[in-house]
Design an enzyme around this catalytic site. Structure first.
Site, PDB file in Angstrom:
ATOM      1  N   HIS A 172     -48.069 -20.695  23.217  1.00  0.00           N
ATOM      2  CA  HIS A 172     -48.952 -19.903  24.077  1.00  0.00           C
ATOM      3  C   HIS A 172     -50.296 -19.646  23.428  1.00  0.00           C
ATOM      4  O   HIS A 172     -51.291 -19.411  24.102  1.00  0.00           O
ATOM      5  CB  HIS A 172     -48.254 -18.607  24.514  1.00  0.00           C
ATOM      6  N   ASP A 224     -41.789 -25.787  29.379  1.00  0.00           N
ATOM      7  CA  ASP A 224     -40.401 -25.454  29.073  1.00  0.00           C
ATOM      8  C   ASP A 224     -39.448 -26.551  29.529  1.00  0.00           C
ATOM      9  O   ASP A 224     -38.440 -26.815  28.862  1.00  0.00           O
ATOM     10  CB  ASP A 224     -40.023 -24.108  29.702  1.00  0.00           C
ATOM     11  N   CYS A 228     -47.355 -26.419  37.041  1.00  0.00           N
ATOM     12  CA  CYS A 228     -48.258 -25.492  36.354  1.00  0.00           C
ATOM     13  C   CYS A 228     -48.121 -25.601  34.844  1.00  0.00           C
ATOM     14  O   CYS A 228     -48.748 -24.852  34.113  1.00  0.00           O
ATOM     15  CB  CYS A 228     -48.032 -24.064  36.824  1.00  0.00           C
ATOM     16  N   GLU A 270     -38.203 -24.925  35.393  1.00  0.00           N
ATOM     17  CA  GLU A 270     -38.528 -25.197  33.996  1.00  0.00           C
ATOM     18  C   GLU A 270     -37.294 -25.415  33.123  1.00  0.00           C
ATOM     19  O   GLU A 270     -37.398 -25.409  31.895  1.00  0.00           O
ATOM     20  CB  GLU A 270     -39.475 -24.144  33.410  1.00  0.00           C
TER      21      GLU A 270
END
Ligand code: PEP
Ligand code: MG
Length: 548
Positions: free
Chosen positions: A193, A460, A507, A436
């Site tokens: 992240h 993920d 996304c 995911e």
């Protein structure tokens, strides 16, 4: 590391493209103060007093600024920090160390900070043990005000390229592009992240430079090439000039892409793909607008929670944050993902137990179901915000139909409560899920009958399909994002969505991979949600069919 021309070039992974030229500064966590004995005790006591007063003043200023920008919760952290410095026990410890042990002020602060931090972290109460990092943080700030070491970017006066072992998502969430033109880390991976944040904000970044990134480079002029992952230390003037030309070239290319601003995203066959932006905070919405996003495809709402330190943001704080994003986006659709806390995004105040394998642990919808109060508060804020804008709800880490049914039931109760309280809200909010995990993709035919849309979280999905920890940079050679298994799961998910009459988008970071655009068009993807800086480039690629 030293090339044929004798230049020092470090190689890492380009985590966010772009070039930055500037002086490098190591975040303070790297630097320990030496124990220096002093003679003049009154002088040292006066130094520490001035540094403490100065730090308290800075914290109060920062608290006031943040209160204006982000509200009371964000400001609260700095008030706590100021109180810690003024605490009687903290002050007596400083005085005793200087007066009795004759150590320098910097060392006295460091030792006091360490001792208080270890007292805090040994406490059973989760909130109190979470204060250990705060006391270390304030100690570092006092030490800096004593003139030692470097600054940590969040408060630097001159822009600096920041270096550290790694930055946590909550640290990077405080970086401003104007103050931190780039950052580089020894550890980290490109799908962490921290790296995602850099791409969102458009800060060039390199991760995984390893031990070659040495403290002795502190203060040197460097070039960060976030595309190739090269860090050039103390480059010659001619090399700097070459990179400056490259920066100009990039600016020129950006100007060409400007021609796609305001245009629809259409393939040569007339298929429209909605090109949305991923954002992690209210402020990031301006990057979405600046880059002409057609909407927000992923608002990582957990970043609101990472910025708050004492407790989870309340309903009003969340409602105001979502309302600000709605205003920024001026009527364009916004998909709010409910909190995906857990894994690398930890918050101390939820009192979560330490896990052996946090990526496989209590995160996303699992945490929401275990902590329904936190989830309900967020849903209330979202349903209220939806009454003033085009808002959808998206649930992360769904694995089963039970997850969907449980989440929808909580959402139904939340709407019922809002209605009985006569609170203004929207009863008509699309309810989607992220795909995911391989499990979710494999049962996407069943899931599609219960939700309004799918958004595929390839970060993920890749991690769980290939069993490759996305945080571990040693595994990147095993992380084949184009692996046939992943492409099949994506295709299957999109086909199942269309069969059930719902839309499907991507996304995860793979959505911005130009080399897969033809595949995405071929399977009929409806939406791509990417870091804002990728929008015009992808629109040009989709429209012209050629690489920019
Ligand atoms: C993903 O997993 O692809 C995703 C978009 O979610 P995050 O990166 O926040 O885990
Ligand atoms: Mg994810």
């Amino acid at each position: 590391m030293v090339d044929d021309a004798g230049r020092i070039v470090l190689h890492g992974r380009g985590a966010s493209p772009g070039i930055a030229i500037g002086h490098i500064r190591f975040a303070d966590d790297f630097v320990r103060v030496d124990r220096i004995t002093i003679e003049d005790v009154p002088k040292e006591l006066e130094r520490v007093r001035i540094a403490c007063d100065e730090t308290v003043r800075q914290l109060q200023n920062r608290s006031e600024t943040l209160r204006g920008k982000l509200g009371d919760d964000a400001a609260y952290l700095f008030e706590i920090h100021a109180m810690m410095i003024e605490d009687e026990d903290f002050q007596s410890s400083l005085t005793a160390k200087i007066a009795d042990e004759h150590v320098c002020a910097e060392y006295a602060v460091q030792e006091t900070g360490d001792e208080f931090a270890s007292i805090f972290s040994s406490m059973d109460d989760e909130y109190m043990s979470g204060r250990a990092n705060d006391v270390l943080d304030v100690s570092r700030q006092i030490i800096r005000n004593l003139g030692f070491g470097t600054k940590d970017g969040s408060e630097t006066d001159t822009p600096r390229i920041l270096a550290a072992d790694d930055f946590s998502p909550s640290q990077t969430a405080r970086f401003e592009r104007s103050q931190v033109p780039a950052f580089v880390t020894r550890d980290g991976s490109i799908t962490s992240h921290t790296a995602i944040f850099a791409r969102t904000v458009g800060i060039p970044a390199i991760v995984g430079l390893g031990p070659a990134l040495r403290m002795e480079f502190d203060g040197k002029l460097v070039i960060v090439d976030g595309t190739s992952g090269q860090l050039l230390i103390d480059p010659e003037e001619s090399v700097v000039a070459t990179y400056r030309r490259e920066m100009e070239q990039m600016e020129h290319e950006q100007k060409v892409l400007e021609g796609f601003r305001g245009k629809p995203t259409k393939t040569s066959m007339g298929h429209t793909i909605r090109l949305f932006a991923n954002i992690g905070s209210v402020e990031d919405a301006r990057y979405a607008v600046d880059n002409d996003a057609e909407g927000i495809g992923l608002l990582r709402s957990e970043f609101l929670f990472l910025k708050c330190c004492g407790s989870a943001p309340d309903e009003e704080t969340q409602f105001n944050a979502y309302r600000k994003v709605i205003r920024f986006m001026e009527g364009k659709p916004i998909i709010i993902r409910t909190i995906d806390i857990g894994a690398d995004k930890q918050v101390p105040y939820l009192g979560l137990e330490e896990e052996q394998n946090p990526a496989l642990g209590l995160r996303g919808i699992r945490l929401a179901l275990k902590r329904p109060a936190v989830f309900e508060t967020q849903l209330r804020a979202i349903y209220r915000a939806a009454s003033i804008g085009d808002v959808s709800i998206m649930i992360p880490m769904v694995n089963s139909l039970d997850d969907v049914i449980a989440a929808k039931e909580i959402a139904r109760q939340v709407r019922e409560n809002l209605a009985s309280e006569h609170v203004r809200f929207s009863d008509n909010v699309p309810f989607g899920i992220m795909i995911e995990t391989p499990a979710a993709a494999l049962i996407s035919d069943e899931l599609a009958r219960h939700v309004d849309f799918f958004s595929i979280g390839t970060n993920d999905l890749t991690q769980y399909t290939l069993a490759v920890d996305r945080q571990n940079n040693m595994l990147e050679e095993f992380c084949d994002t184009h692996h046939e298994a992943i492409l099949r799961l994506i295709r299957m998910t999109v086909e199942n969505a269309h069969r059930a009459g719902i839309w499907a988008g991507i996304c995860g970071e793979l959505g911005a991979d130009e080399s897969l655009i033809d595949f995405f068009i071929d399977i009929g993807i409806d939406e791509l949600s990417v870091a804002p800086s990728n929008i015009l480039r992808l629109r040009s690629r989709i429209a012209t069919g050629s690489k920019s």
